[in-house]
Write an enzyme that holds these catalytic residues in place. Structure first.
Site, PDB file in Angstrom:
ATOM      1  N   HIS A 159      -5.514   2.069   8.816  1.00 43.00           N
ATOM      2  CA  HIS A 159      -6.535   1.201   9.414  1.00 43.00           C
ATOM      3  C   HIS A 159      -7.904   1.778   9.149  1.00 43.00           C
ATOM      4  O   HIS A 159      -8.077   2.989   9.247  1.00 43.00           O
ATOM      5  CB  HIS A 159      -6.285   1.104  10.925  1.00 43.00           C
ATOM      6  CG  HIS A 159      -7.362   0.330  11.618  1.00 43.00           C
ATOM      7  ND1 HIS A 159      -7.386  -1.052  11.617  1.00 43.00           N
ATOM      8  CD2 HIS A 159      -8.449   0.747  12.313  1.00 43.00           C
ATOM      9  CE1 HIS A 159      -8.460  -1.457  12.296  1.00 43.00           C
ATOM     10  NE2 HIS A 159      -9.116  -0.383  12.717  1.00 43.00           N
ATOM     11  N   GLY A 161      -3.608  -2.966 -29.058  1.00 39.91           N
ATOM     12  CA  GLY A 161      -3.791  -3.546 -27.716  1.00 39.91           C
ATOM     13  C   GLY A 161      -3.480  -5.028 -27.633  1.00 39.91           C
ATOM     14  O   GLY A 161      -3.426  -5.591 -26.544  1.00 39.91           O
ATOM     15  N   GLY A 194      -7.804 -21.288 -17.338  1.00 41.08           N
ATOM     16  CA  GLY A 194      -8.822 -22.256 -16.919  1.00 41.08           C
ATOM     17  C   GLY A 194      -9.544 -21.807 -15.663  1.00 41.08           C
ATOM     18  O   GLY A 194     -10.781 -21.870 -15.588  1.00 41.08           O
TER      19      GLY A 194
END
Ligand code: FAD
Ligand code: NAI
Length: 466
Positions: free
Chosen positions: A445, A41, A186
């Site tokens: 919607h 991984g 960050g």
């Protein structure tokens, strides 16, 4: 010492390497994947994408429970159990990395544990806990990824002064954390610890956050993250970090005026970028062309040496897991006689802060610089009914399209589920579609994706709900 004959030996089991291995096996190539860290991984699953997303998700739930549940009529106080949160993150990582091991087995890829090097073309030497072995192979694919770029003069210990790896496992929530670099890591990991209670100050060399991103979108991101409590010190560089009495004394200097400031904090996260990880492979000896450690490849991912290929973070291009995967698939498809291809113009980028920041294609600044005439359509999530119902109305969708052909050139979204919404834009752009194509497509919607449709309508100044 044992020997085997493979069509392809891949060095590195990250998203680039393991995906390439599976695709190669699907195409009938006898494939081995060599990985030294003990689990598959790569950076992404072990110390990157996945643990960071697990913590982003957990910390978002904490903030929701602490600050937002009450407005939904859900009352009661909550407290943080950091150990459990970190344990859950570790379990997510464990399950995912085991899942990749299962996939390699299922596809009959040999997973070879150990650190690989290339003593000569056609051979990979693997040094593992059980000794050494040489794998003989027709082709070799290097997918060794990247590592944190160190900041000269500042030594990381992964406890107090950390890279992203240490920041994924802090034993307690710092009172004050300084993040050096207002890039993707960050902002994501700064958000995690800020949500869990730390005061987070982000120190950035440039005068903006997320350099390279569409500027308006970057400014909106700064405002939203600022509202959440992240403090930004832009145009500042950190010049020293000294450990004093259990704290870290940071010295920084304004880039323009050289004004010196000091800050005493508990934890420092150094996140100023990543660099290709290619040492120890023997590439210099083989004469593989590199620039500052980055392996140079041609359009088919071939290095300067026949029989050796490279993909992912260790070659030029964005350092993203999905880019590494695309590289890997295209590379092995070409090796198997097919026509592999990656469209580097349309690699999406998502920052998984809350709200998410998702972009693809050109920024307004890039279009201006290239002298391309364009139209802009924007739609705020405050005018999207689903976002309002969710209480997630910060942000907007912005679509840039060619002024003559209406072809979509760039899409920049900051808002709820921006990363998922972006996929529609990427698909439309892959097909060379126009803003009108999005505007004429029926969107369900109430959905966040209606904001994408409305932004497309806004390109032609006919948004309905604004
Ligand atoms: P890597 O994933 O780095 O894998 C390379 C593997 O090769 C490593 O496992 C390494 O141990 C192994 N290796 C190296 N040398 C040898 C050798 N000689 N022998 C054997 N094995 C070797 N990207 C995204 O797209 N989305 C995100 O949300 C995201 N979040 C991130 C968060 C963090 C904190 C970090 C650090 C990165 C994140 N990234 C994200 C970037 C992403 O992790 C990388 O772009 C991606 O992992 C690159 O894949 P790769 O296969 O090229 O290399
Ligand atoms: P970055 O390149 O995104 O950001 C580094 C920041 O540090 C920049 O803003 C740069 O101007 C600043 N900087 C550089 N030197 C500095 C200095 N001396 N002082 C202060 N600021 C300085 O790198 P980051 O955040 O470390 O991430 C590395 C890579 O990992 C990213 O490029 C990205 O490809 C990948 N990543 C992707 C994620 C995602 O897709 N969601 C999440 C996390 C990482």
């Amino acid at each position: 010492m044992s020997e085997a004959l493979y069509d392809l030996v891949i060095i590195g089991g990250g998203p680039g390497g393991y995906v390439a291995a599976i695709r190669a096996a699907q195409l009938g190539l006898k494939t081995a994947c060599v990985e030294g860290r003990g689990t598959l991984g790569g950076t992404c699953l072990n110390v990157g994408c996945m643990p960071s997303k697990a913590l982003l998700n957990s910390s978002e739930k904490f903030v929701d429970a602490q600050k937002h549940f009450a407005e939904h009529g859900i009352k009661g106080s909550v407290e943080l159990d950091l150990e459990t949160m970190l344990g859950r993150k570790d379990k997510v990582v464990e399950d995912l990395t085991k899942g990749v091991e299962f996939l390699l087995k299922k596809n009959k890829v040999d997973y070879v544990k150990g650190w690989g090097s290339i003593p000569k073309v056609g051979e990979v030497l693997v040094k593992g806990d059980d000794g050494e072995q040489t794998l003989k192979t027709k082709d070799i694919l290097i997918a060794t990824g990247s590592e944190s770029t160190p900041l000269p003069g500042i030594e990381t210990d992964e406890e107090q002064i950390v890279t992203s790896t240490g920041a994924l496992s802090l034993k307690k929530v710092p009172e004050h954390m300084v993040v050096i670099g207002a890039g993707v890591i960050g902002l994501e990991l700064g958000s995690v610890w800020s949500r869990l209670g730390a005061q987070v100050t982000v120190v950035e060399f440039l005068d903006k956050i997320l350099p390279g991103i569409d500027e308006e979108t970057g400014k909106l991101a700064k405002r939203v993250l600022g509202k959440q409590g992240l403090k930004f010190k832009l145009g500042m560089k950190v010049t020293a970090a000294d450990k004093v009495d259990g704290k870290v004394k940071l010295t920084m200097e304004s880039v323009k005026k050289g004004k010196v400031e000091e800050l005493e904090v508990d934890t420092v996260l150094v996140s100023i970028g990543r660099r290709a990880y290619t040492s120890g492979l023997g590439l210099e000896e083989l004469g593989v062309a590199m620039e500052r450690g980055v392996i140079q490849v041609d359009g088919n991912f071939k290095t300067s040496v026949d029989g050796i290929y490279a993909i992912g973070d260790c070659v030029p291009g964005p350092m993203l897991a999905h880019k590494a995967e695309e590289d890997g698939v295209a590379c092995v498809e070409t090796l198997a006689g097919q026509k592999g291809h990656v469209n580097y113009e349309l690699v999406p980028g998502v920052v998984y802060t809350h709200p998410e920041i998702a972009t693809v294609g050109k920024s307004e600044e890039a279009l201006k610089e290239a002298g391309v005439a364009y139209n802009v359509g924007k739609f705020p999530f405050s005018a999207n009914s689903r976002a309002r119902a969710m209480g997630e109305s910060d942000g907007q969708v912005k679509i840039l399209s060619d002024a003559t052909s209406d072809k979509v050139l760039g899409v920049h979204i900051i808002g709820p589920a921006a990363g998922e919404l972006l996929s529609e834009a990427v698909a439309v752009m892959e097909f060379g579609g126009s803003a009108e194509d999005i505007a004429r497509t029926c969107h369900s919607h109430p959905g966040l994706s209606e904001a994408v449709k409305e932004a497309a309508l806004a390109v032609d100044k006919r948004a309905i709900h604004m």
